[in-house]
Design a protein around this motif. Structure first.
Motif, PDB file in Angstrom:
ATOM      1  N   ASP A 119      41.862  40.299  46.573  1.00 15.34           N
ATOM      2  CA  ASP A 119      42.395  40.604  45.248  1.00 15.34           C
ATOM      3  C   ASP A 119      42.125  39.413  44.328  1.00 15.34           C
ATOM      4  O   ASP A 119      42.088  38.268  44.783  1.00 15.34           O
ATOM      5  CB  ASP A 119      43.928  40.813  45.398  1.00 15.34           C
ATOM      6  CG  ASP A 119      44.575  41.592  44.257  1.00 15.34           C
ATOM      7  OD1 ASP A 119      44.093  41.521  43.116  1.00 15.34           O
ATOM      8  OD2 ASP A 119      45.601  42.256  44.534  1.00 15.34           O
ATOM      9  N   TRP A 147      44.578  40.009  52.256  1.00 15.68           N
ATOM     10  CA  TRP A 147      44.776  40.478  50.883  1.00 15.68           C
ATOM     11  C   TRP A 147      43.545  40.093  50.057  1.00 15.68           C
ATOM     12  O   TRP A 147      43.311  38.913  49.804  1.00 15.68           O
ATOM     13  CB  TRP A 147      46.036  39.814  50.309  1.00 15.68           C
ATOM     14  CG  TRP A 147      46.594  40.489  49.105  1.00 15.68           C
ATOM     15  CD1 TRP A 147      46.403  40.132  47.797  1.00 15.68           C
ATOM     16  CD2 TRP A 147      47.439  41.648  49.082  1.00 15.68           C
ATOM     17  NE1 TRP A 147      47.073  41.004  46.968  1.00 15.68           N
ATOM     18  CE2 TRP A 147      47.719  41.938  47.733  1.00 15.68           C
ATOM     19  CE3 TRP A 147      47.968  42.470  50.097  1.00 15.68           C
ATOM     20  CZ2 TRP A 147      48.519  43.018  47.359  1.00 15.68           C
ATOM     21  CZ3 TRP A 147      48.756  43.534  49.723  1.00 15.68           C
ATOM     22  CH2 TRP A 147      49.030  43.802  48.364  1.00 15.68           C
ATOM     23  N   ASP A 155      41.725  45.380  46.846  1.00 16.90           N
ATOM     24  CA  ASP A 155      41.921  45.711  45.428  1.00 16.90           C
ATOM     25  C   ASP A 155      40.541  45.686  44.766  1.00 16.90           C
ATOM     26  O   ASP A 155      39.773  44.735  44.960  1.00 16.90           O
ATOM     27  CB  ASP A 155      42.857  44.631  44.828  1.00 16.90           C
ATOM     28  CG  ASP A 155      43.252  44.875  43.376  1.00 16.90           C
ATOM     29  OD1 ASP A 155      42.424  45.369  42.593  1.00 16.90           O
ATOM     30  OD2 ASP A 155      44.398  44.526  43.024  1.00 16.90           O
ATOM     31  N   HIS A 174      48.070  49.259  43.288  1.00 16.34           N
ATOM     32  CA  HIS A 174      48.473  48.391  44.388  1.00 16.34           C
ATOM     33  C   HIS A 174      49.944  48.511  44.769  1.00 16.34           C
ATOM     34  O   HIS A 174      50.361  47.989  45.808  1.00 16.34           O
ATOM     35  CB  HIS A 174      48.085  46.930  44.089  1.00 16.34           C
ATOM     36  CG  HIS A 174      47.457  46.251  45.271  1.00 16.34           C
ATOM     37  ND1 HIS A 174      46.626  45.154  45.167  1.00 16.34           N
ATOM     38  CD2 HIS A 174      47.544  46.523  46.604  1.00 16.34           C
ATOM     39  CE1 HIS A 174      46.241  44.794  46.389  1.00 16.34           C
ATOM     40  NE2 HIS A 174      46.785  45.601  47.270  1.00 16.34           N
ATOM     41  N   ASP A 181      49.816  39.093  43.631  1.00 12.01           N
ATOM     42  CA  ASP A 181      50.823  40.156  43.746  1.00 12.01           C
ATOM     43  C   ASP A 181      52.073  39.697  44.490  1.00 12.01           C
ATOM     44  O   ASP A 181      52.645  40.416  45.303  1.00 12.01           O
ATOM     45  CB  ASP A 181      50.209  41.413  44.393  1.00 12.01           C
ATOM     46  CG  ASP A 181      49.102  42.012  43.524  1.00 12.01           C
ATOM     47  OD1 ASP A 181      48.942  41.594  42.359  1.00 12.01           O
ATOM     48  OD2 ASP A 181      48.376  42.900  44.013  1.00 12.01           O
TER      49      ASP A 181
HETATM   50 MN    MN Z   1      46.468  43.809  43.474  1.00  9.48          MN
END
Ligand code: MN
Ligand code: DIR
Ligand code: MN
Ligand code: MN
Length: 305
Positions: free
Chosen positions: A122, A120, A224, A95, A126
């Motif tokens: 995931d 995003w 992700d 990532h 992050d």
């Molecule tokens: Mn990630």
């Protein structure tokens, strides 16, 4: 659509090696053919290499900082120029690649006078900075970087930070304490797994897509592997139980295609070394195909605004 494949075998964002094999796995599983079968043009730009950088010290607090900085500037430039040709798809790589891909597409959006949005997907937020990370793994920092947090000494300057309220996260279930504290003071839209349990995908995602459409925004999607439940996507170094199902993920991707809003995509954290005969790679390619128009039947679609 012209899909621009960009191999980004970033493996510097964490200690467990293997994500460098990701681009080859996607090509092996047939990403290109899946997209051409949907009527898209596909241009494979091959593999990016990091910009020249000083060697990394063996035992520093931050793992492979200099190499990650080299990747960030190379991928920023690759992203910015690929946007002129079509819809870039970054074949990760871990990532940390989104440090570069997102600032690159955001520079392009700024040139078009359009706001940049980020979806995003995931288990993790992050949202660390190099100062707050406990693990020293820079794959935990891209959202902090592209939203303009401080503490990224040595990294390229972020010319066009993505406004916090333009970032929407789904799938969250592993958030470190400093990230949670910073997020609570931010305008980032966040949907943890309980939110998905209680409210499903359709309503919350449609609300975000309406917001993107209303502002004529450009939409970068960062997927992700660990967004998915490890039982269906084992090939990632940071599995967290209780993730999205195959159907929840396809629903997101099909809605993205219906909306016509997605302008760039990252496929990240696939570690083929941990896969079961390409099973996870195959699922990621199938999700990418859904996001680019694969469907079972046509149906009337909602319009976004
Ligand atoms: Mn990630
Ligand atoms: C963790 C893991 N929050 C860290 N982050 C991951 O190291 O900062 N992100 N795996 O996808
Ligand atoms: Mn993750
Ligand atoms: Mn298949």
């Amino acid at each position: 659509q012209n899909c621009i494949l960009i191999g980004a075998p970033v493996d510097s964002g964490k200690r467990r090696a293997g994500c460098l094999m990701g681009p080859d796995a996607y090509r092996t599983v047939g990403l290109s053919k899946a997209l051409t079968d949907l009527g898209h043009q596909v241009t494979d730009l091959g593999t990016v290499t990091p910009a020249a950088h000083p060697p990394d010290e063996a035992n520093s607090r931050l793992f492979s900082l200099n190499q990650t900085i080299g990747w960030t500037s190379a991928l920023r430039d690759a992203a910015e120029s690929a946007m002129e040709q079509g819809l870039p798809i970054f074949l990760g790589g871990d990532h940390a690649l989104s440090l570069g891909s997102v600032i690159g597409v955001a520079n392009y959006a700024a040139r078009q006078n359009r706001p940049q949005f980020v979806l995003w997907l995931d288990a993790h937020t992050d949202f660390h900075t190099p100062q707050t990370t406990d693990s020293g793994n820079l794959h935990g920092t891209p959202v902090g970087y592209f939203t303009g947090r401080e503490g990224f000494d040595g990294f390229p300057a972020v010319k066009n930070p993505v406004p916090e309220e333009n970032v929407c996260m789904f799938g969250l279930r592993s958030v470190d304490t400093p990230e949670r504290q910073a997020l609570e003071g931010s305008r980032i839209r966040r949907h943890d797994m309980r939110d998905i349990d209680e409210n499903g995908i359709t309503g919350p995602l449609a609300a975000f897509l309406d917001h993107v459409a209303a502002q004529n925004g450009m939409l970068h999607v960062s997927l992700d592997v660990d967004f998915l439940d490890p039982s269906v996507a084992p090939a990632v170094g940071t599995t967290v139980p209780g993730g999205a199902t195959v159907r929840e993920a396809h629903l997101i991707c099909e809605m993205l295609h219906d909306s016509g809003l997605m302008t760039s995509l990252d496929l990240v954290e696939l570690n083929p070394f941990l896969d079961e005969r390409g099973r996870t790679a195959h699922l990621m390619v199938d999700l990418c195909a859904s996001a680019l128009g694969r469907r079972v039947f046509d149906r009337p679609t909602r319009s976004y605004q």
